[in-house]
Design a protein around this motif. Structure first.
Motif, PDB file in Angstrom:
ATOM      1  N   THR B 282      -8.509   4.299  -1.479  1.00 20.22           N
ATOM      2  CA  THR B 282      -8.084   4.021  -2.866  1.00 20.22           C
ATOM      3  C   THR B 282      -9.133   4.475  -3.871  1.00 20.22           C
ATOM      4  OG1 THR B 282      -8.879   1.782  -2.473  1.00 20.22           O
ATOM      5  CG2 THR B 282      -6.495   2.109  -2.442  1.00 20.22           C
ATOM      6  N   ASN B 283     -10.404   4.207  -3.582  1.00 17.71           N
ATOM      7  CA  ASN B 283     -11.470   4.584  -4.502  1.00 17.71           C
ATOM      8  C   ASN B 283     -11.566   6.090  -4.702  1.00 17.71           C
ATOM      9  OD1 ASN B 283     -12.847   2.381  -5.746  1.00 17.71           O
ATOM     10  ND2 ASN B 283     -13.458   1.753  -3.670  1.00 17.71           N
ATOM     11  N   PHE B 284     -11.506   6.808  -3.575  1.00 18.70           N
ATOM     12  CA  PHE B 284     -11.626   8.273  -3.724  1.00 18.70           C
ATOM     13  C   PHE B 284     -10.395   8.847  -4.403  1.00 18.70           C
ATOM     14  CE2 PHE B 284     -15.057   8.183  -0.433  1.00 18.70           C
ATOM     15  CZ  PHE B 284     -16.010   8.834  -1.203  1.00 18.70           C
ATOM     16  N   ASP B 286      -8.597   7.266  -6.613  1.00 20.15           N
ATOM     17  CA  ASP B 286      -8.746   6.843  -8.005  1.00 20.15           C
ATOM     18  C   ASP B 286      -9.745   7.727  -8.749  1.00 20.15           C
ATOM     19  OD1 ASP B 286      -8.053   5.134 -10.012  1.00 20.15           O
ATOM     20  OD2 ASP B 286      -9.800   3.823  -9.693  1.00 20.15           O
TER      21      ASP B 286
END
Lengths: 142, 511
Positions: B282-284, B286
């Motif tokens: 999710t972070n990458f 995002d």
């Protein structure tokens, strides 16, 4: 402001560098990375005076984040200066006992994973501003 | 030259025979009935007496022959051997008496009526004996009777044809008859002894037959017993087989529930393990969105910073790689979890034990941490880089490792709880792999926990043995592990332990 991020996950580095790319580019935040509590202590010993904030994971093989926190508070007791680095704890297990334990050990903050980067950025920038002010005050004072 | 007069009494009767041999050497019988001879009267008187004697002889012979014939009948057991003829034969006395009466009535009181009766009796006996000639004593008796019958028969025949010749050979006939009577007596004795012998043999045979029947009856009983026993054994075997089948099913269920229990222990660890890669995904994703925004902004500017654009693009590409990587990582954890819960296929595949040990060490550690937040331990791994692949059932060996790791963490946690005053104590669990010089692979799982007391050591691999409080352990972990390593992989599972110092479990798997 120099920040040390301690996490056993290697990709944390890439993530932080991208999330804070503008701040890094602008020179407001500078990041260093350690993959274990032991590595973090080594880094701290070498860069004690420059380091302002440590962001540490709790769950790590070997020395855990809480142990690291304890060691830091042992080695760098309260002021007078140089001011000890603030330590923020990061954990996926966001239970009250851990929070309590962390705060008792002297953590300045307790964040849960997954990290809310917007909130973190705000906190960091705020701290950086305080830090800069303090730095400037220090400089102008002397 | 005078004539020779010969007077001779017959061997077997009271008749007196007088013969005269004249000078011409012709023999003339001097029949006493001739009245012109000097000696007539006397002789005639003798002759009449002789005739009367013939009648008496027949009566006498009949009287003798009836018991004699009877005894011969008994001798050959005619009732059984000749049931049909016996009815006639046993009425022999009618014939005897009839003969005598017939002779009196018909006035056939001639000299030879008695001899004829003797021949008749002999003929009858021979016929009867010939009918049962298969019976050895009968045959012997038959052989004894034949010469007497032959001499008697030929004498009578000769008497009828030429009495003169008979008179001439009278002496010879007499002695021949004497011999045949002796012969008969001898054979009668022989026949008697044969009969005794045969009787003895018969008794023996009957005894043998009886014994045989007895044995057969016994065999039948034995056979029946064997059949019954076999039936009951078959039934028992069937019951045992069913029980075994039930036990096997129960065992499978136990193994499955043990797997599920360990899966429960794993859940938190697995969740943590999945959480990390998912956070990265999710972070990458995002941050990649942010990078794209920045890139677009950059492209809108009149003076474009190409270096920055290149860096952004490079980061984007890098992030995609990382997203893929962490996605795979999460997927492989889920796959491992499924493999762990699924009934083992038992398929042995080349397995990297270093990878397996690392994976399960982390799962076990995080599983325990999820349950006990304050728990922490130093994990130490020492993996041989050149470790050969081993043919193994991955999920099964994984289960063994998980079990050993869980036990190791439990032991160090216990020691920490027992010695809270020792800040220097660092709970450590380490795993070491190495290739054995004689082939095969060794995995050592070491902890510096409480160690295992001697009394417990003996029972540690027994099913349902556990030192954990009720509800915490099934007591199947180590016994199943032992089975998996020894039976499933032909390996060995042993331990070295020192109370208060720690324990080391050693798995050895053949290559």
């Amino acid at each position: 402001m120099n920040i040390l991020v301690v996490d056993d996950e290697l990709d944390v580095r890439a993530l932080f560098e991208q999330r804070f790319r503008r701040e890094i580019r602008g020179g407001q935040l500078r990041f260093a990375f350690a993959h274990s509590g032991e590595e973090a202590l080594d880094y701290l010993h070498q860069h004690a005076s420059e380091l302002v904030l440590i962001l540490s994971d709790i769950n790590m093989p070997g020395m855990s984040g809480l142990e690291l926190l304890g060691r830091i508070r042992q080695e760098y007791p309260a002021p007078p200066p140089p001011a000890p680095p603030r330590v923020m704890m990061l954990t996926a297990y966001a239970d009250e006992t851990s929070r309590q334990q962390a705060l008792e050990l002297g953590a300045s903050d307790f964040l849960t994973k997954p990290v809310d980067f917007a909130a973190l950025k705000q906190k960091l920038l705020q701290l950086a501003a305080q830090d800069d002010n303090a730095y400037e005050n220090e400089n102008s004072g002397s | 030259m005078p004539d020779t007069i010969r007077i001779r009494s017959k061997f077997y009767s009271n008749d007196i025979v007088v013969t005269r041999q004249d000078s011409a050497n012709a023999t003339v019988s001097l029949t006493p009935s001739k009245p012109d001879e000097d000696s007539t009267y006397k002789l005639k008187q003798d002759v009449e007496e002789g005739v009367a004697n013939a009648g008496m002889n027949v009566l006498f012979l009949v009287a003798i022959s009836i018991p004699l014939v009877r005894s011969v009948g008994r001798f050959i057991n005619s009732k059984e051997r000749l049931p049909y003829w016996d009815k006639l034969y046993s009425r022999f006395w009618i014939l005897g008496i009839g003969y005598y009466l017939g002779m009196i009535i018909l006035g056939l009181q001639r000299t030879k009526a008695d001899d004829f009766y003797v021949l008749l009796v002999l003929g009858l006996l021979i016929a009867v004996l010939a009918l049962v000639r298969d019976y050895r004593p009968a045959r012997t008796l038959l052989l004894g009777l034949v010469p007497l019958a032959v001499t008697k028969g030929s004498e009578l025949l000769l008497h009828a044809i030429s009495p003169a010749t008979l008179d001439f050979y009278h002496e010879g006939f007499s002695s021949a008859q004497g011999f045949s009577v002796l012969w008969l007596i001898v054979f009668a004795f022989v026949a008697r002894s044969h009969k005794r012998q045969a009787e003895a043999e018969r008794l023996e045979r009957e005894a043998a037959a009886l014994e045989k029947r007895r044995i057969e009856a016994q065999n039948a009983i034995l056979e029946q017993m064997v059949t019954e026993r076999t039936t009951s054994l078959t039934r028992q075997t069937e019951e045992l087989r069913e029980t075994l089948e039930e036990l096997r099913i129960t065992q499978d269920q136990l193994i499955q529930s043990e797997k599920m229990a360990s899966l429960g222990e794993l859940t938190a660890g697995i969740a943590h393990e999945i959480q990390n890669p998912l956070n990265f995904v999710t972070n990458f994703a995002d941050v990649s969105g942010e990078l794209l925004d920045e890139l677009e902004e950059e492209q809108q500017r009149p003076t474009r910073d190409l270096a920055l654009e290149t860096e952004l693009l490079h980061n984007l590409r890098q992030n995609l790689t990382k997203i893929t990587h962490h996605g795979h990582r999460a997927a492989s954890i889920v796959r491992g979890m499924l493999e762990h819960s699924r009934a083992s296929t038992g398929e042995r595949l080349p397995t990297d034990l270093n990878l397996l040990a690392d994976e399960y060490l982390r799962l076990a550690y995080h599983g325990l941490r999820a349950k006990n937040k304050s728990f922490n331990a130093t994990l130490h791994t020492d993996f041989a880089p050149d470790l050969p692949l081993v043919e193994a059932v991955g999920p099964d060996v994984g289960r063994v490792l998980l079990n050993l790791f869980t036990n190791a963490f439990y032991a160090v946690q216990k020691r920490r709880e027992q010695l809270p005053a020792q800040p220097d104590y660092v709970p450590t669990v380490s795993v070491r792999t190495r290739a054995l010089p004689e082939g095969g692979v060794e995995i050592r799982v070491h902890d510096n926990g409480t160690g295992i007391p001697e009394a417990v050591r003996q029972k540690i691999f027994q099913p349902f043995f556990t030192t954990k409080p009720a509800g915490e352990g099934t007591g199947l972990g180590l016994s199943l592990s032992y089975d998996i390593i020894t039976k499933g992989h032909n390996g060995t599972l042993s331990l070295e332990t020192e109370e208060g110092q720690g324990t080391e479990f050693i798995i050895e798997l053949p290559s």
